[in-house]
Structures are given as C-alpha cells and as structure tokens.
Design an enzyme around this catalytic site. Structure first.
Site, PDB file in Angstrom:
ATOM      1  N   ASP B 144       0.807  -1.225   0.000  1.00 39.15           N
ATOM      2  CA  ASP B 144       0.000   0.000   0.000  1.00 39.15           C
ATOM      3  C   ASP B 144       0.836   1.270   0.000  1.00 39.15           C
ATOM      4  OD1 ASP B 144      -2.347  -1.479   0.012  1.00 39.15           O
ATOM      5  OD2 ASP B 144      -2.325  -1.658   2.189  1.00 39.15           O
ATOM      6  N   MET B 190      -5.598  -2.972  -6.265  1.00 44.27           N
ATOM      7  CA  MET B 190      -5.800  -2.769  -4.842  1.00 44.27           C
ATOM      8  C   MET B 190      -5.615  -1.295  -4.463  1.00 44.27           C
ATOM      9  SD  MET B 190      -4.166  -6.235  -3.218  1.00 44.27           S
ATOM     10  CE  MET B 190      -5.236  -7.649  -2.881  1.00 44.27           C
ATOM     11  N   GLY B 191      -6.030  -0.967  -3.267  1.00 43.96           N
ATOM     12  CA  GLY B 191      -5.937   0.410  -2.775  1.00 43.96           C
ATOM     13  C   GLY B 191      -7.267   0.809  -2.160  1.00 43.96           C
ATOM     14  N   ARG B 192      -7.475   0.381  -0.906  1.00 40.63           N
ATOM     15  CA  ARG B 192      -8.748   0.646  -0.236  1.00 40.63           C
ATOM     16  C   ARG B 192      -8.815   2.117   0.184  1.00 40.63           C
ATOM     17  NH1 ARG B 192     -13.226  -2.459  -0.738  1.00 40.63           N
ATOM     18  NH2 ARG B 192     -14.471  -2.522   1.147  1.00 40.63           N
ATOM     19  N   TYR B 297      -5.116 -10.713  -5.693  1.00 45.56           N
ATOM     20  CA  TYR B 297      -3.846 -11.225  -5.163  1.00 45.56           C
ATOM     21  C   TYR B 297      -2.763 -11.384  -6.234  1.00 45.56           C
ATOM     22  CZ  TYR B 297      -6.142 -12.439  -0.713  1.00 45.56           C
ATOM     23  OH  TYR B 297      -6.810 -12.403   0.488  1.00 45.56           O
ATOM     24  N   LEU B 298      -3.169 -11.520  -7.497  1.00 44.32           N
ATOM     25  CA  LEU B 298      -2.151 -11.722  -8.530  1.00 44.32           C
ATOM     26  C   LEU B 298      -1.141 -10.581  -8.516  1.00 44.32           C
ATOM     27  CD1 LEU B 298      -4.233 -13.045 -11.576  1.00 44.32           C
ATOM     28  CD2 LEU B 298      -3.464 -14.249  -9.528  1.00 44.32           C
ATOM     29  N   ARG B 300      -0.014  -8.750  -6.018  1.00 45.08           N
ATOM     30  CA  ARG B 300       0.954  -8.677  -4.921  1.00 45.08           C
ATOM     31  C   ARG B 300       1.802  -9.942  -4.798  1.00 45.08           C
ATOM     32  NH1 ARG B 300      -2.919  -9.122   0.543  1.00 45.08           N
ATOM     33  NH2 ARG B 300      -2.813 -11.385   0.626  1.00 45.08           N
TER      34      ARG B 300
END
Lengths: 422, 422
Positions: B144, B190-192, B297-298, B300
């Site tokens: 992150d 990703m990146g909440r 997940y791919l 990370r």
C-alpha cells in the site's frame, strides 16, 4: 521470375505471440524477394483489405519489425468480422480480389482461428471460380486451442503459462495468509466453450500441495452442491482452497453460471464474472473469507511471461505459411505435429483448410479427472511442453520495450467500398 | 561475547518480496554468529510467538534459504492479528516475553505495515517496563506504500511494476481490437484508502497514446457524470479507453462504488468489484462494449515480474534491521531515503517507531492531475525509479522455481496459551 505482392492479415482475439507469426511471414518473404515483392498488412485484418487500407511493411523501421517478435496484441490491428458464404456475400469476396488485383497481390495469408481459416478457404474457392491466381494460406492462432488437426494453436502456450504461474503465485499468497485471513481464492480465466485454458493451470499443482485445488471447466456441468462440498473438504484438509474457473461453466439447465440471477438496482441483469458468483455461493453457504480475480485480457496479452515454445511455434507457422505459398500450396494451413515420443519435439505439416474450417477441437474427455474437478496425468503430459522456456522481452525503464507500427498506408487505387457488416 | 537468539515475524498482507527481507535478516544474523545464535521465525508472525510455534531457520536447507530471495508470499506464514494497547492486552505482551525468555530470544524483528510497527513499538515498551532486555526493530513492508518517514515501502515497487506492465499490455490488446470489438477496458487494482498502486500505472502511459487513459484513485471523489463524459471523450478521440481503478473509490456520499446498490437473487448485497460496477455504468449510459479485469492477489504475489529495485530494497531493510539491533538501537525501523538529485539512488536510515506508528502516508495531492483522472509529472518522477530492473526468478519446467520452507519447529518449553483474538 515474376514477383508478386503478399497480403497478411490478423484476425480475431489477439494473443501474446501473433506478431511473432507476422515476423515469420515477413522474414521469409524477404528471403524470397525474387518472388515476393512487398508484404502488405491489412489494417484490422480482412477489413483492411476490403477498405483498401494496406500497411506497407517495407516502410516500417527495422527496429519495429524486429520488435514484432516480442510485442503482444495485433500490431496491424485485428477484427471480429466474419465473411459469410460465397452466395450471401459474393460482393465482398469479389471486392477482395479487386483490391488484390489492383495491388498485384497473389499471396494471401490470414492469421486467426476457425472463422479465419474458413474465410481463407472461401476466398481461395472464389479466386478459382473467378480465375484470379491467388495462393491462400491460413495460419493458426487462438488462445482457445480449439483448432482441429494441429496439436496446439500458437497463442495458447503463453496463456497456459500465464494462468499456471498466476495460480501458483496466488496459491503461495493464500497459503501464507489463510490461518487468519482468506480461505478460498477463485481465479477466473477465459474459455467460453472449452476448458483448455483453465485445465492448463494444473501445471502449477505440485506434490507440496500448491497450485489450484479445483479446476472447473465448461465440459463438466457445474453442480452447486458438489462444488461446495469439495471446497469445504479441501479447506478442512489443508486450510485453504484455490479454484481456477473457466468463464463458460454452465449449470445442468445449460445456463452460464456467470449469468445466474443477479440484478442491479435498476433491475438489469448483473454483468458476468463467474468468479464473484462462486464467491457469493461460498459466502452464503460456507461463510469462508474469499478473494477473487478475473484475468480477462491480461492473460492473452501477457507477453512479458510468454512461453518460448509458443513464440518459436508462432514464428515457425508464419515462416511455413510463406514457404507453402511459394511452393504453390493453396488452401492449406501449417499444423503443429507433436512427435510421438518424449522428449517433446514438433514439426509442421500442411493440412487442408477444407478439413480445418468449421470444426472445433474439444478437450479430450480423458484429460478431465473422474470427479470433474481436476486434470489427469494425460492432460498434464499434453500441457507441460507448451509452457517451456521464458521468452523475456527486452526492457526499457522497467517496462517491456514493445513496439508500435507506423502503419504507413499504400496509396489507394480503387473507389471506396462499404463492407456489408454482419 | 554472549550470543542470543532472534525472532523474525511476517505480518499483514504478503508481497512479492517480503521473503527477500527475511533473507536479509537471516544472512546478516549469520555473518554475526558470534552475537546472534539461532533465528527463529514465527509461524504466522506474532501468532507463532504467542503459540510458541517457532521455525528453526537453521534446519532449513541452503536451497530453501537461497530461494527466499525469489519466492513470493510469506514463507513462514503471515497473519492479520493486531495487538491492542498494553493495558487492554497486557497478558499477550507478557506471554510474548515469556516465550522469548524461554528461548533466549533478545532480538525481535517484525516485518509488516503500520500495525506491525505499532506492535513492535509497544512490545519494546513492555519489555522495558518488565526489565527484559529485548531489542525491537520494525521492518517496513506493504504494497500500500502508506508507511510514513520512508520514501517508499518494500513490496510496493513490484506491485507498481505489475500494474504498469499489465495496463500496458492490455492497452496494446484493446488498441488492436477496438475497431470491431471492445472499446473500454477497466482494470481494478488494490488500494482501499489510497491510490498509490493505481497511480503507478501512469508509468505505462507513453507519447504513443498507450497505457491507461484514466486513473481513478480514492483521493478523488468519484463523479459518475464526469467519469462517463471523460470515457466518452477518450473513445471519441482515440477509439478506445483504458481505465485503471483503485478498489476503494467512493462517491460524494462516502460510500464505496464497489458496494453501490446491487443485490443478488436472494436480496444480499452484491459482493465488490468496482470494475464490473463501472462497466455496468458505461453499458447503461454509453453502450460501449467493455471488458474488465480484477487483479486482486495476482498483483501482490507476482514475483515473476518483480522490480529489481524493490528486491534490493527489501533485502537491504532486512540487513539493516539486523545491524541496527546489533548496534543496540531499539524501537526503530529502517527507512528508505531517496537522494535528492537524479539519477535515482537511495540509502537507509533508522527512524523511531514512535514516529511511524499509527500514521498513514497519503499520496501527495500534487501527484494527482488537476482533472482528477491522471498523474502529474511529479508523481511520475516519484514512481519511475521504483519499477526499474527485472528480478527474474529461476525457472524449472516452465514455472518459477519457488521454494517452500520445511518449517521445522523448535521444541516447546512452555504450557500452551490461548491468544486473546481481536
């Protein structure tokens, strides 16, 4: 000897290696420059031929042409455009021949899947009927691996490698987190009608229990209860479960699982994605924490992790196609023949387009395990050689140095034409 | 000199390079074998310490230890488990110290994000209060990129490289097909809370018009109308549009777009996936053919395409942490310092955990373009060095040769303990 020009077109869904095939055609034409003058690429495949939009490959820089070997996608543009039969769309076929005549094109290379082989076959027939000397050679390409008479299709090996590596890496991720986080991971891959791609992920399975635990293919009817029971069993046994699913799995009623039942706030049917559907099922019935990924175009454009065998074969079918044409073989396609005995080796042989057209190669039943959730040793033995070798592209500033054609067009000689779309 | 043992734990979401950090700690400990005896890794991070489940790293094969450098995920298991403050969970901290005392552990290394740095800081405080001589060093890790005081966090560079390459490859794909097929492609990353990952995809943008056209980050309120207008404009201008979107984008009402309104056949709120949500919007309002991918997940775990800079930094922070501990520096974390002047170079410096804990580093406003749909030159300059170099793993049979630890556990010396979960 009299020289004639060649047409090369890319068709259908693109792959990580279709441009390597273009390189095979172009390089081979150049080594026979006594017989092949210019190679013209159709802008967006056959549509470019109909529109007389022809890229003069001789105008591309040598860097660009060398870069075709390591650049994904269709460098000259591809199309989803199927010519119907000669009766229904005769005007289109005649137009193609007019364009070819105007540009002295007597070699036709069409690089695609089943529909493209069919188009090539029909064009050959039409040229014969019209008395125009055109040598037509189809060149195999499809990530779906469903072309008949060839052991595999260029494009498939690299997708297989991508999905196997992705499933392997995700299984490492989930394994290391499952004790206090995600228990089930679902990865959706392409495959509307066949499970070739999903099945290839079996290569990531190893004796250490990593790789996909369950592989769901369209060839096996999806049964909710047995799927949930298997997921539950795997989680109970090893703590987590990795599922690879083909987008096209169907229930017993013949409906795609990806279309099952959801509607949005406006009452529209929710868009596909079978992975989130399966996650819904699991959360509602087993309450496990789940994650899911949808690979979509990433899987077919992932030139950064292409299979060297796939790149070699893609180049070789382009080269063979040009050689066949120079040998006067019309209406054929180079097919890959796997030598019977290990270690893996392969050769190419011409097959008749009349035998290729309109036939889909299904995945053999003996590749699917009895319980319907895995791949047999026979399947594994088929897939394994296709992902061998890493054809790393060159990099610049941390990114693959993919090229982009300048697409300098040949001057038009004919009046414009409006293709009958379909 | 008296030798003491060391504890090393992995925490939080795993990355492609956290095991390289483990290798940095282990290798450095071994070069100081006069002062550090055994390195014990917690099975699933701090949970393993609480449960007295300690992997004896000395029992791992040299191949396994060498393989840490190129194996993704958390090789010893990671956890989502946050210790609360000393008052609320004093028993847990005391238990940790009992375990460490029983195994002669006086060096504590915790490899994770903000929560893990906080845990390390609190453990240090508790050890001081209890008079147990424990040197506690936090080690940065998070895809992150939200840890403060460090220029970037190990793990982020490789995700940045993955998303930039994936966006580049997908844009090649869509460019070559758009004339008769997909016009809009949406890739969810990703990146909440922050847009670091999505923003890094800007590196795929080039003067040729490839790479993402629009980048949507949680820092910018998602406005449906202006998004649709921009997509429509880009498609009108160049024929297709590639969008990279962070999972955490929100509307003006503060709600996640991924949670907006859909329900399934049973009336449950439809599970996330902001990409399919945006595709719904586009199809309903602009009628373009769309495709979408969700990396999940791919992104990370994609060690196969890790950034060499990231691997180097991940290893270096592990090495530095061990060195700091041997220097007696307690409650610190190695932070990456970017040298002010190009070309890119970096050093490490210890920062106080009290300054790191409970602070998130937001992406600077000046990295986001004025229209909110792109990244500025300042942002690009920040991201660019982090994806440099390709740390290709070794391959066997077409797949990365990732290792898996044998995880031989140290014999327990204490009675069992039930952690207070939280």
């Amino acid at each position: 000897m009299t020289k004639y020009n060649a047409f090369y077109g890319q068709s259908g869904g693109v792959t990580a290696v279709i441009n390597a095939t273009a390189a095979g055609v172009i390089d081979t034409a150049r080594t026979h420059c006594d017989r092949i003058g210019s190679v013209y690429a159709g802008v967006n495949g056959i549509v470019g031929a109909l529109n007389e939009e022809l890229v003069d490959i001789g105008q591309e820089s040598s860097d660009n042409l060398a870069g075709l070997l390591h650049t994904p996608s269709g460098a000259f543009g591809s199309c989803r455009f199927k010519l119907q039969d000669l009766t229904a769309q005769r005007a289109e076929y005649v137009r193609l021949l007019e364009v070819f005549k105007a540009h002295d094109i007597r070699y036709f290379f069409y690089n695609g899947g089943g529909d493209s082989q069919d188009t090539t076959h029909k064009l050959s027939q039409c040229a014969k009927e019209m008395g125009y000397p055109l040598t037509c050679v189809g060149i195999p390409k499809t990530i779906d691996n469903d072309l008949p008479l060839t052991d595999n299709s260029p494009g498939f090996g690299s997708v297989a490698k991508y999905v196997a590596i992705s499933a392997l890496e995700a299984s490492y991720d989930v394994e290391s987190m499952h004790s206090s986080s995600t228990k089930v991971f679902i990865m959706e891959v392409m495959g509307r009608h066949t499970g070739w791609i999903a099945a290839a992920s079996c290569l990531a399975q190893d004796e250490r229990g990593l790789g996909p635990d369950l592989i769901l293919v369209p060839e096996v009817v999806f049964d909710k209860a047995s799927f949930l029971a298997r997921v539950d069993q795997v989680v109970a046994e090893k703590g987590f479960c990795v599922v690879v699913v083909a987008e096209g799995i169907k229930a017993a009623d013949g409906k795609f699982i990806s279309e099952s039942g959801s509607t949005d706030a406006f009452g529209h049917t929710q868009l596909g994605g079978v992975a989130p559907r399966l996650v819904d099922l699991i959360k509602q019935n087993l309450s496990y924490k789940c994650h899911w990924a949808v690979c979509d175009y990433l899987q077919r454009s992932a030139r950064h992790i292409a299979s060297q065998v796939d790149v070699d074969q893609a180049y070789a079918v382009g080269r063979a196609a040009a050689e066949y044409a120079l040998q006067g073989r019309d209406s054929v396609m180079p097919a890959i023949v796997r030598d019977e005995h290990p270690p893996y080796s392969w050769t190419l042989t011409p097959v008749l387009l009349s035998d290729v057209a309109n036939r889909e190669k299904a995945m053999p039943e003996e590749y699917i395990s009895e319980d319907g959730f895995g791949v047999t040793e026979a399947g594994r033995a088929y897939f394994a050689p296709l992902i061998q070798g890493e054809a790393h592209p060159p990099y610049e500033n941390g990114l693959p140095a993919y090229v982009r054609m300048s697409k300098s067009l040949v001057r038009k000689k004919l009046a414009s034409h409006t293709p009958q779309n379909n």
